[in-house]
Each structure stands twice: as structure tokens, then as C-alpha cells.
Design a protein around this motif. Structure first.
Motif, PDB file in Angstrom:
ATOM      1  N   VAL A   1       0.838  -1.207   0.000  1.00  0.00           N
ATOM      2  CA  VAL A   1       0.000   0.000   0.000  1.00  0.00           C
ATOM      3  C   VAL A   1       0.868   1.250   0.000  1.00  0.00           C
ATOM      4  CG1 VAL A   1      -1.665   1.322   1.361  1.00  0.00           C
ATOM      5  CG2 VAL A   1      -1.992  -1.123   1.054  1.00  0.00           C
ATOM      6  N   THR A   2       1.921   1.249   0.804  1.00  0.00           N
ATOM      7  CA  THR A   2       2.814   2.402   0.864  1.00  0.00           C
ATOM      8  C   THR A   2       3.469   2.647  -0.493  1.00  0.00           C
ATOM      9  OG1 THR A   2       3.263   1.962   3.198  1.00  0.00           O
ATOM     10  CG2 THR A   2       4.823   3.382   2.049  1.00  0.00           C
ATOM     11  N   THR A   3       3.899   1.589  -1.145  1.00  0.00           N
ATOM     12  CA  THR A   3       4.494   1.711  -2.470  1.00  0.00           C
ATOM     13  C   THR A   3       3.488   2.271  -3.467  1.00  0.00           C
ATOM     14  OG1 THR A   3       5.948  -0.148  -1.989  1.00  0.00           O
ATOM     15  CG2 THR A   3       5.672   0.432  -4.307  1.00  0.00           C
ATOM     16  N   GLN A   4       2.249   1.784  -3.408  1.00  0.00           N
ATOM     17  CA  GLN A   4       1.204   2.266  -4.313  1.00  0.00           C
ATOM     18  C   GLN A   4       0.910   3.739  -4.060  1.00  0.00           C
ATOM     19  OE1 GLN A   4      -0.204   0.797  -6.906  1.00  0.00           O
ATOM     20  NE2 GLN A   4      -1.502   2.562  -7.328  1.00  0.00           N
ATOM     21  N   ILE A   5       0.804   4.139  -2.809  1.00  0.00           N
ATOM     22  CA  ILE A   5       0.531   5.539  -2.487  1.00  0.00           C
ATOM     23  C   ILE A   5       1.665   6.426  -2.995  1.00  0.00           C
ATOM     24  CG2 ILE A   5       0.354   7.209  -0.592  1.00  0.00           C
ATOM     25  CD1 ILE A   5      -1.233   5.038   0.934  1.00  0.00           C
ATOM     26  N   ASN A   6       2.899   6.003  -2.793  1.00  0.00           N
ATOM     27  CA  ASN A   6       4.036   6.788  -3.279  1.00  0.00           C
ATOM     28  C   ASN A   6       4.011   6.937  -4.797  1.00  0.00           C
ATOM     29  OD1 ASN A   6       5.129   7.372  -0.753  1.00  0.00           O
ATOM     30  ND2 ASN A   6       6.335   5.487  -0.722  1.00  0.00           N
TER      31      ASN A   6
END
Length: 79
Positions: A13-18
Motif C-alpha cells: 500500500v505504501t508503495t502504491q501511495i508513493n
């Protein structure tokens, strides 16, 4: 095992948000694209496939009442 799954999901999720933030910033840098879109809805309709998580955040934040008038009327009706 369970904590590894949670960490993996959080990382995903963090990678997607970034990625979505980077995409959004790239659009902002091209101000001509922003000027050609006449409303928030048109913007999100055009870019929703590229930024689904940011669109959800926008929808949540844009639906927060800007005043307390609604809740005051509700309490007034309830007595």
C-alpha cells in the motif's frame, strides 16, 4: 506469518501511495493539463485509473461538512 503478511500489505500500500503521489506531482508540474480540466470531478474521472487510493482520500475529505450547521439542525429537530 501473520505479522509478515501485515508488513507485506503495508509495504504494498505504501508503495502504491508513493507511486500515486509521484504521478499526481507530475500532473501538477504540467499546469496546462490542470487548467484544461474544469472541475474536481472531471480531474478524478480522467485520472481515477492512475490514482485509485488518492481518489478515495479525495472523496472522503471532500465530503466532510465545512460547517456545523447540518448537525445543529439535526439536534434542533431531535429536541
Amino acid at each position: 506469518s501473520n505479522s509478515c503478511n501485515k508488513e507485506a500489505q503495508l509495504y504494498k500500500v505504501t508503495t502504491q501511495i508513493n507511486k500515486e503521489i509521484d504521478f499526481f506531482l507530475a500532473i501538477i508540474e504540467k499546469r496546462s493539463e490542470i487548467n484544461s480540466i474544469n472541475s474536481n470531478q472531471s480531474f478524478w474521472k480522467k485520472y481515477c485509473d492512475h490514482m485509485p487510493l488518492l481518489k478515495k482520500l479525495f472523496m472522503l475529505l471532500s465530503n466532510i461538512p465545512s460547517s456545523s450547521a447540518y448537525i445543529e439542525r439535526f439536534f434542533s429537530i431531535c429536541g
